[in-house]
Design a protein around this motif. Structure first.
Motif, PDB file in Angstrom:
ATOM      1  N   GLY A  11      69.825  29.291 -10.418  1.00  0.00           N
ATOM      2  CA  GLY A  11      68.969  28.482  -9.552  1.00  0.00           C
ATOM      3  C   GLY A  11      69.396  27.029  -9.510  1.00  0.00           C
ATOM      4  O   GLY A  11      68.647  26.153  -9.054  1.00  0.00           O
ATOM      5  N   GLU A  12      70.587  26.721  -9.992  1.00  0.00           N
ATOM      6  CA  GLU A  12      71.099  25.354  -9.879  1.00  0.00           C
ATOM      7  C   GLU A  12      72.618  25.377  -9.880  1.00  0.00           C
ATOM      8  O   GLU A  12      73.246  26.359 -10.267  1.00  0.00           O
ATOM      9  CB  GLU A  12      70.573  24.464 -11.008  1.00  0.00           C
ATOM     10  N   VAL A  13      73.181  24.270  -9.404  1.00  0.00           N
ATOM     11  CA  VAL A  13      74.623  24.113  -9.361  1.00  0.00           C
ATOM     12  C   VAL A  13      74.983  22.989 -10.301  1.00  0.00           C
ATOM     13  O   VAL A  13      74.311  21.962 -10.329  1.00  0.00           O
ATOM     14  CB  VAL A  13      75.064  23.767  -7.920  1.00  0.00           C
ATOM     15  N   CYS A  14      76.011  23.193 -11.095  1.00  0.00           N
ATOM     16  CA  CYS A  14      76.430  22.147 -12.018  1.00  0.00           C
ATOM     17  C   CYS A  14      77.898  21.850 -11.747  1.00  0.00           C
ATOM     18  O   CYS A  14      78.742  22.745 -11.803  1.00  0.00           O
ATOM     19  CB  CYS A  14      76.223  22.640 -13.445  1.00  0.00           C
ATOM     20  N   ILE A  15      78.212  20.614 -11.385  1.00  0.00           N
ATOM     21  CA  ILE A  15      79.584  20.226 -11.069  1.00  0.00           C
ATOM     22  C   ILE A  15      80.022  19.149 -12.055  1.00  0.00           C
ATOM     23  O   ILE A  15      79.334  18.143 -12.231  1.00  0.00           O
ATOM     24  CB  ILE A  15      79.694  19.685  -9.630  1.00  0.00           C
ATOM     25  N   THR A  16      81.165  19.375 -12.690  1.00  0.00           N
ATOM     26  CA  THR A  16      81.634  18.412 -13.678  1.00  0.00           C
ATOM     27  C   THR A  16      82.852  17.679 -13.139  1.00  0.00           C
ATOM     28  O   THR A  16      83.793  18.296 -12.646  1.00  0.00           O
ATOM     29  CB  THR A  16      81.986  19.123 -14.993  1.00  0.00           C
ATOM     30  N   ARG A  17      82.813  16.357 -13.206  1.00  0.00           N
ATOM     31  CA  ARG A  17      83.928  15.509 -12.814  1.00  0.00           C
ATOM     32  C   ARG A  17      84.259  14.621 -14.004  1.00  0.00           C
ATOM     33  O   ARG A  17      83.490  14.511 -14.941  1.00  0.00           O
ATOM     34  CB  ARG A  17      83.535  14.623 -11.623  1.00  0.00           C
ATOM     35  N   ALA A  18      85.422  13.970 -13.914  1.00  0.00           N
ATOM     36  CA  ALA A  18      85.849  13.122 -15.025  1.00  0.00           C
ATOM     37  C   ALA A  18      84.758  12.126 -15.426  1.00  0.00           C
ATOM     38  O   ALA A  18      84.493  11.913 -16.593  1.00  0.00           O
ATOM     39  CB  ALA A  18      87.123  12.382 -14.639  1.00  0.00           C
TER      40      ALA A  18
END
Ligand SMILES: [Zn+2]
Length: 502
Positions: free
Chosen positions: A322-329
């Motif tokens: 139920g959620e989106v998790c996006i990892t960036r530097a």
């Protein structure tokens, strides 16, 4: 030396963080030195702000201007810091009085105009949470910011107006929120002819939040049905509507002056959508994708099997969590993505399989490969699978033969209320645990389901998924106990999709 202090907001996803801008004019060559992790857009602010200040008949200080954006470890992205920075420079150079508690968000154009930036709504909400009483906001985004309660939103058109307001020689223009759109607008189920099983599946999907797969030849009404799903879902409450609006604001997809929509959103990404477009992504701080734009509403994936497999695989985890998790530097961003998925697909590559009038030209192995693109785990999550047949011409032009959106929405609301009475506020059949489900199922029904699952060769997970749909069916008919008839109905939506040629 005057140390000017102005407040801004940095957005990390939907999360708003307070940024303090400190500015001073010091000895040295004229110019602006920015510290505190500004990105390229923020660094370029100097050129925009200097030209804008001069264009408005104000003076750029003939000294070295030092500005610091704190906290230093928080990345500052985008042009929304232009306005607080311009105000800080004007304050430090004594052109506007030194006021405490000045909060501002907005981009400044070369001509001095103040322009809207994405995410003004969550920025305004964040400012209020951090103690702001009054916020300077670009005209175009003012009614959006005014949706936040207990915050005075001052709309400004250009720097000249900002200076006038801060000097107290021009009246502040306070913005009012655009009225909430309470009327349910959208297409009505009454316009759909035939397809009783698909209609029923739509009702089950809305009542229990079950994902849905519609298979059928082009023109049989798959899209038409799916577009009517938001209308039978319960309207959003005020908090949910604000959350949805905030996501659309961050994505830059909220038209200015749009009222707060109370109808759940419907998104229809094209089948050529990229994984980033679907899940979210992009440079800098990642933007929300279609999954998050459909949060608390419906994500319609038409031509599902034309979508590349790896894009489909990207759907799986968000559907589960139920959620989106996006990892960036530099940033880890979460966007909510609780959606009701409606997948639609042709039965075969040419689309004619099962059609009484047009022959299918596909070889059996091609059909198998085509359907194989829908991976097992994703197919497993589609609790309701319906095969639609083309309608006869007489049916298409005849009188309405089904119920209206209003009637179906009424039953859906009652079924959802029954689930909440049984399992507590916010409870949905989709989230019920196996133990909860078994407790409210007749032993005869459990046995019947076990036999059906065996006979169809379905997985153990399918057992619980069928039981959830059966629970929803029982809630729709007002039954406390799940019976054999509810289980039989749930299994009917799990039958392997096999279309015999006519
Ligand atoms: Zn075919």
């Amino acid at each position: 030396m005057t140390l000017a202090r102005v407040h801004g907001i940095a957005l990390v996803g939907l999360e708003a963080r307070h940024v303090r801008l400190e500015c001073a004019c010091t000895q040295g060559l004229p110019g602006l030195r920015l510290t505190g992790l500004p990105d390229t857009t923020v660094r370029e602010a100097e050129d925009r702000i200097r030209t804008a200040i001069q264009h408005c008949g104000l003076t750029w200080p003939q000294q070295r201007v030092v500005a610091n954006l704190a906290p230093a470890d928080l990345p500052k992205v985008g042009s929304g810091f232009d306005l607080p920075l311009a105000v800080a420079v004007l304050m430090a150079s004594g052109q506007v009085p030194e006021l405490a508690g000045v909060w501002a968000v907005g981009e400044v154009g070369l001509d001095g105009s103040v322009r809207a930036v994405p995410g003004v709504l969550p920025a305004a909400a964040g400012a209020r949470e951090q103690g702001a009483r009054r916020l300077l906001v670009p005209d175009a985004a003012a009614s959006e910011a005014a949706l936040v309660e207990d915050l005075e939103v001052v709309a400004v058109a250009d720097l000249a107006e900002v200076v006038g307001v801060l000097r107290g020689i021009r009246p502040a223009r306070f913005a009012a929120p655009a009225a909430a759109a309470i009327d349910r607008v959208g297409p009505d189920l009454l316009e759909v002819r035939g397809q009783p099983m698909a209609r029923r599946a739509l009702e089950l999907a809305a009542a229990g939040d079950h994902h849905l797969l519609l298979t059928g030849p082009p023109g049989c009404g798959k899209t038409m049905l799916a577009r009517r799903l938001p209308g039978i879902l319960p309207p959003l409450d005020a908090d949910a509507a604000l959350e949805v609006a905030a996501i659309h604001s961050v994505a830059g997809e909220r038209p200015p002056d749009a009222p707060l929509a109370m109808t759940p959103p419907l998104r229809e990404p094209h089948h050529t959508v990229s994984a980033a477009g679907l899940v979210g992504g992009g440079g800098g701080v990642p933007r929300p994708g279609e999954l998050s734009l459909a949060h608390r509403g419906v994500l319609l994936m038409d031509e599902l099997l034309e979508t590349p497999r790896w894009v489909l695989d990207a759907l799986r985890q968000p559907l589960e969590r139920g959620e989106v998790c996006i990892t960036r530097a530099r940033a880890r961003v979460r966007y909510p993505a609780s959606v009701l998925l409606v997948a639609a697909t042709n039965p075969c590559p040419c689309g004619n399989l099962g059609s009484p009038s047009r022959p299918c030209a596909c070889r059996p192995d091609r059909i198998e490969r085509y359907r194989g693109r829908l991976s097992g785990p994703l197919l497993d999550r589609l609790d309701l699978q319906v095969e639609l047949r083309p309608l006869e011409r007489a049916r298409l032009t005849g009188p309405p033969d089904g119920e209206s959106t209003r009637v179906v929405a009424g039953r859906v609301a009652e079924a959802r209320a029954a689930a909440r009475r049984r399992w507590g506020p916010g409870a949905r059949c989709r989230d019920a645990t196996p133990a909860q489900l078994r407790r409210a199922t007749a032993p005869r029904a459990l046995a019947a389901l076990a036999r059906a699952i065996d006979a169809l060769g379905l997985s153990a997970r399918a057992f619980d998924r069928c039981l959830r749909v059966a629970r929803t069916a029982a809630d729709l008919s007002g039954d406390e106990l799940v019976g054999v008839e509810h289980v039989e109905e749930a299994v009917a939506y799990r039958l392997p999709v096999v279309t015999a040629a006519p």
